[in-house]
Design an enzyme around this catalytic site. Structure first.
Site, PDB file in Angstrom:
ATOM      1  N   MET A 283      -9.813   0.559  16.157  1.00  0.00           N
ATOM      2  CA  MET A 283     -10.037   1.556  15.120  1.00  0.00           C
ATOM      3  C   MET A 283      -8.715   2.072  14.552  1.00  0.00           C
ATOM      4  O   MET A 283      -7.811   2.466  15.295  1.00  0.00           O
ATOM      5  CB  MET A 283     -10.865   2.719  15.661  1.00  0.00           C
ATOM      6  CG  MET A 283     -12.222   2.283  16.191  1.00  0.00           C
ATOM      7  SD  MET A 283     -13.301   3.660  16.632  1.00  0.00           S
ATOM      8  CE  MET A 283     -13.656   4.353  15.024  1.00  0.00           C
ATOM      9  N   ASP A 284      -8.634   2.065  13.246  1.00  0.00           N
ATOM     10  CA  ASP A 284      -7.498   2.660  12.556  1.00  0.00           C
ATOM     11  C   ASP A 284      -7.509   4.169  12.795  1.00  0.00           C
ATOM     12  O   ASP A 284      -8.566   4.764  13.053  1.00  0.00           O
ATOM     13  CB  ASP A 284      -7.605   2.342  11.062  1.00  0.00           C
ATOM     14  CG  ASP A 284      -6.537   3.040  10.242  1.00  0.00           C
ATOM     15  OD1 ASP A 284      -5.350   2.899  10.588  1.00  0.00           O
ATOM     16  OD2 ASP A 284      -6.899   3.723   9.269  1.00  0.00           O
ATOM     17  N   ALA A 285      -6.337   4.786  12.675  1.00  0.00           N
ATOM     18  CA  ALA A 285      -6.251   6.234  12.872  1.00  0.00           C
ATOM     19  C   ALA A 285      -6.295   7.000  11.552  1.00  0.00           C
ATOM     20  O   ALA A 285      -7.218   7.768  11.292  1.00  0.00           O
ATOM     21  CB  ALA A 285      -4.966   6.578  13.643  1.00  0.00           C
TER      22      ALA A 285
END
Length: 231
Positions: free
Chosen positions: A8-10
């Site tokens: 997951m990207d932040a």
């Protein structure tokens, strides 16, 4: 369960980078006696985004980007300031700005019940750790892969190769990349042969040439998608 590993990207997926950037740049400009109104900050954001796109294309090094964006901003606005001093102050201030996307905490708590979750993020190590580690989100993730530590930036396949090799018993068939950036998260996931989920809260049109596996406009839709593999 369709997917058991989530990459997951932040920023602007789980953390509200837009708000963090706005607050940090406003404080930095104030420190240097520069205008910090919304119009001026919008110009900086446009210049900054253009430089990160250059980084994704391999056209600039990150250490150069960190101050070159301020040099470009000053050139465009006619304002006078030391770009490297601006960069240092901004990064220090940005590392203290941690805001969550609405609903992110609840979604991550639900996903963590049945998934292994990892953060995949481009950016400065000090800034990303300063913003993510104190967040209530951090406890739900097994590891945070920051590009500065990995040695490569998303969407570089070498970044994803390093991540995949580090995660125990990694299986691309049961892994999903989730992120808001088509050029960074989604392109990187596609290049790595991993299913992708584009988080698109503003309902932007999807370019026909990008074979995204899923598109969601609300993070609340993610748990059902991860479980069933369909919307």
């Amino acid at each position: 369960m369709r997917y058991i590993t989530l990459l997951m990207d932040a920023d602007n997926t789980l953390l509200d980078f837009t708000r963090s950037e706005h607050d940090a740049i406003a404080e930095t400009f104030a420190h240097f006696g520069l205008p910090n109104d919304d119009a001026t900050i919008a110009i900086y954001s446009e210049v900054n985004d253009a430089h990160w796109k250059m980084l994704e294309r391999g056209e600039i090094e990150k250490k150069v980007l960190m101050w070159k964006r301020f040099e470009a901003f000053c050139a465009r606005t006619g304002l006078e300031a030391d770009p490297k001093a601006l960069a240092a102050d901004y990064l220090k201030t940005l590392s203290t700005k941690s805001y969550m996307i609405e609903g992110a905490l609840e979604v991550c708590a639900e996903l963590a019940k049945s998934c292994r979750m990892y953060i995949i993020t481009n950016g400065d190590k000090r800034v990303q750790q300063g913003r993510f580690n104190p967040s209530p989100l951090a406890k739900y993730f097994e590891k945070c892969y920051i590009s500065e530590e990995v040695g490569f930036e998303k969407p570089d396949i070498r970044y994803f190769d390093a991540v995949m090799q580090d995660i125990p018993e990694f299986d691309p068939a049961t892994t999903l990349v989730v992120g808001d950036s088509l050029t960074s998260d989604i392109k990187g996931g596609i290049n790595a042969g991993i299913d992708t989920c584009w988080y698109n809260p503003k309902g932007k049109p999807l370019p026909a040439e990008i074979p995204v596996t899923y598109v969601i406009n609300d993070l609340a839709n993610l748990p059902a998608l991860v479980e069933k593999g369909c919307l």
